[in-house]
Write a protein that holds these residues in place. Structure first.
Motif, short mmCIF file in Angstrom:
data_model
loop_
_atom_site.label_atom_id
_atom_site.label_comp_id
_atom_site.label_asym_id
_atom_site.label_seq_id
_atom_site.Cartn_x
_atom_site.Cartn_y
_atom_site.Cartn_z
N ILE A 24 0.86 -1.19 0.00
CA ILE A 24 0.00 0.00 0.00
C ILE A 24 0.90 1.24 0.00
O ILE A 24 2.08 1.14 0.37
N PRO A 25 0.38 2.40 -0.41
CA PRO A 25 1.21 3.61 -0.42
C PRO A 25 1.84 3.85 0.96
O PRO A 25 1.18 3.67 1.99
N TYR A 26 3.10 4.26 0.94
CA TYR A 26 3.83 4.34 2.21
C TYR A 26 3.23 5.35 3.18
O TYR A 26 3.31 5.15 4.39
N PHE A 27 2.59 6.41 2.67
CA PHE A 27 2.01 7.39 3.60
C PHE A 27 0.80 6.79 4.32
O PHE A 27 0.55 7.11 5.48
N MET A 28 0.06 5.89 3.64
CA MET A 28 -1.05 5.20 4.30
C MET A 28 -0.52 4.21 5.33
O MET A 28 -1.07 4.09 6.42
N TYR A 29 0.55 3.51 4.96
CA TYR A 29 1.16 2.55 5.88
C TYR A 29 1.67 3.27 7.13
O TYR A 29 1.37 2.85 8.27
N ASN A 30 2.41 4.34 6.94
CA ASN A 30 3.00 5.04 8.08
C ASN A 30 1.94 5.64 9.01
O ASN A 30 2.14 5.72 10.22
N LEU A 31 0.83 6.06 8.43
CA LEU A 31 -0.24 6.64 9.24
C LEU A 31 -1.09 5.58 9.93
O LEU A 31 -1.60 5.78 11.03
N GLY A 32 -1.27 4.43 9.26
CA GLY A 32 -2.21 3.43 9.75
C GLY A 32 -1.66 2.43 10.74
O GLY A 32 -2.40 1.90 11.57
N VAL A 33 -0.36 2.13 10.67
CA VAL A 33 0.20 1.08 11.52
C VAL A 33 0.08 1.38 13.02
O VAL A 33 -0.27 0.49 13.80
N PRO A 34 0.38 2.60 13.49
CA PRO A 34 0.26 2.84 14.93
C PRO A 34 -1.10 2.46 15.51
O PRO A 34 -1.18 1.80 16.55
N GLN A 35 -2.19 2.83 14.84
CA GLN A 35 -3.51 2.50 15.35
C GLN A 35 -3.74 0.99 15.34
O GLN A 35 -4.36 0.43 16.26
N ALA A 36 -3.24 0.31 14.30
CA ALA A 36 -3.37 -1.15 14.24
C ALA A 36 -2.63 -1.81 15.41
O ALA A 36 -3.11 -2.80 15.97
N LEU A 37 -1.48 -1.26 15.78
CA LEU A 37 -0.73 -1.81 16.92
C LEU A 37 -1.45 -1.57 18.24
O LEU A 37 -1.48 -2.44 19.11
N TYR A 38 -2.01 -0.37 18.40
CA TYR A 38 -2.81 -0.12 19.61
C TYR A 38 -3.94 -1.14 19.73
O TYR A 38 -4.18 -1.71 20.80
N ASP A 39 -4.62 -1.37 18.62
CA ASP A 39 -5.77 -2.29 18.63
C ASP A 39 -5.35 -3.71 18.98
O ASP A 39 -6.00 -4.38 19.80
N LEU A 40 -4.28 -4.19 18.35
CA LEU A 40 -3.85 -5.57 18.56
C LEU A 40 -3.29 -5.80 19.97
O LEU A 40 -3.70 -6.73 20.67
N LEU A 41 -2.37 -4.95 20.38
CA LEU A 41 -1.72 -5.19 21.68
C LEU A 41 -2.64 -4.92 22.86
O LEU A 41 -2.45 -5.48 23.94
N SER A 42 -3.64 -4.09 22.69
CA SER A 42 -4.60 -3.89 23.77
C SER A 42 -5.48 -5.14 23.95
O SER A 42 -6.05 -5.34 25.02
N ARG A 43 -5.58 -5.98 22.91
CA ARG A 43 -6.36 -7.22 22.98
C ARG A 43 -5.49 -8.44 23.30
O ARG A 43 -6.00 -9.55 23.46
N LEU A 44 -4.18 -8.24 23.35
CA LEU A 44 -3.25 -9.36 23.39
C LEU A 44 -3.44 -10.26 24.60
O LEU A 44 -3.44 -11.50 24.48
N GLU A 45 -3.60 -9.68 25.77
CA GLU A 45 -3.75 -10.49 26.98
C GLU A 45 -4.97 -11.41 26.87
O GLU A 45 -4.92 -12.59 27.25
N GLY A 46 -6.06 -10.88 26.35
CA GLY A 46 -7.26 -11.69 26.18
C GLY A 46 -7.06 -12.80 25.15
O GLY A 46 -7.57 -13.92 25.33
#
Length: 277
Positions: free
Chosen positions: A237-259
């Protein structure tokens, strides 16, 4: 004999006056026609001139935007401190980014702490079921195991197909997931590496060829486990979309990780190669 009759002078003068009046009227009429014609031409030509001016301005503006975008692209590409920089924190998840000169995509790191055990961690990350695939990877459509668990080298190989939002085509990838434990700290390192040539490419999907991700689970003295994720991959995907989108994806995943890791089916998992702290 003359070719036209001779007119009497008085009559001629009277006739000449009328002729002059007619000539003046004709002259005025012709002038009005000319003015009307010029006005019509000006009225027609004015929008054309305005349109041409607007077209020139638009062309110049477009060219200027292209030049600015090219300059911005190369300025971005060759910038970067090659140091981890703090991006933000949400729900106990801290995200960092690293920009290297010459690269357009950032690398990302996410850190959090969870209450679980190393055996549950390994059980969750060795789960190759469709349920686990969709839990960890939103949009995961399939996950076929290509190489079963290798107890000597402690890895397995799996094929994934992931749905992407329109207008992007689905992504597919083959990854090798390997487990390595530090004998001193007991930290468990899980390396996830793309094997792009493991199976033939399908025209339905974009093949992800670059992925060098890792998860490190380090036991702490208080019984918690510190989790560090390092992400470095190209999803096409375009790098500006990647750079903007990954932080939120990490928040979402790691906040669910323990569960995800503490699901009932992983509660009593044990593995001979896992050394407890």
């Amino acid at each position: 004999m003359y070719f036209w009759p001779i007119i009497d002078p008085p009559v001629a003068r009277e006739y000449g006056g009328v002729a002059n009046q007619i000539s003046a009227i004709n002259h005025e009429h012709n002038a009005q026609i000319k003015r009307h014609k010029m006005t019509k031409e000006n009225t027609t030509a004015r929008p054309r001139r305005i349109f041409r001016k607007l077209a020139k301005i638009a062309a110049f503006g477009s060219a200027l935007i292209v030049v600015m975008l090219v300059i911005a692209h190369f300025a971005w590409k060759y910038s970067g401190s090659k140091k981890w920089e703090f991006v933000g924190e949400k729900d106990g998840v801290k995200v960092y980014s690293l920009k290297s000169p010459g690269a357009t995509r950032k690398q990302f790191k996410a850190v959090t702490r969870i209450k679980t055990t190393l055996n549950r961690v390994v059980a969750a990350m060795r789960d190759t079921s469709a349920e686990a695939c969709s839990d960890w990877v939103p949009g995961c459509m399939s996950g076929e195991v290509l190489e079963q668990w290798n107890p000597q080298s402690q890895y397995y190989v799996q094929f994934f197909r992931v749905e992407f939002p329109h207008p992007f085509s689905p992504r597919d990838l083959v990854v090798k997931t390997q487990f390595l434990q530090d004998p001193q700290s007991k930290a468990m390192l899980v390396k996830i590496t793309a094997l792009p040539d493991k199976v033939p490419q399908d025209s339905c999907c974009f093949r992800i060829t670059e992925m060098h991700n890792s998860w490190q689970y380090t036991p702490l003295e208080n019984g918690e486990i510190e989790v560090e994720f390092l992400g470095n991959y190209d999803a096409g995907i375009p790098y500006f979309m990647y750079n903007l989108g990954v932080p939120q994806a990490l928040y979402d995943l790691l906040s669910r990780l323990e569960g995800l890791i503490n699901k009932e089916k992983y509660q009593h998992a044990e593995f001979a190669f896992v050394r407890q702290p």
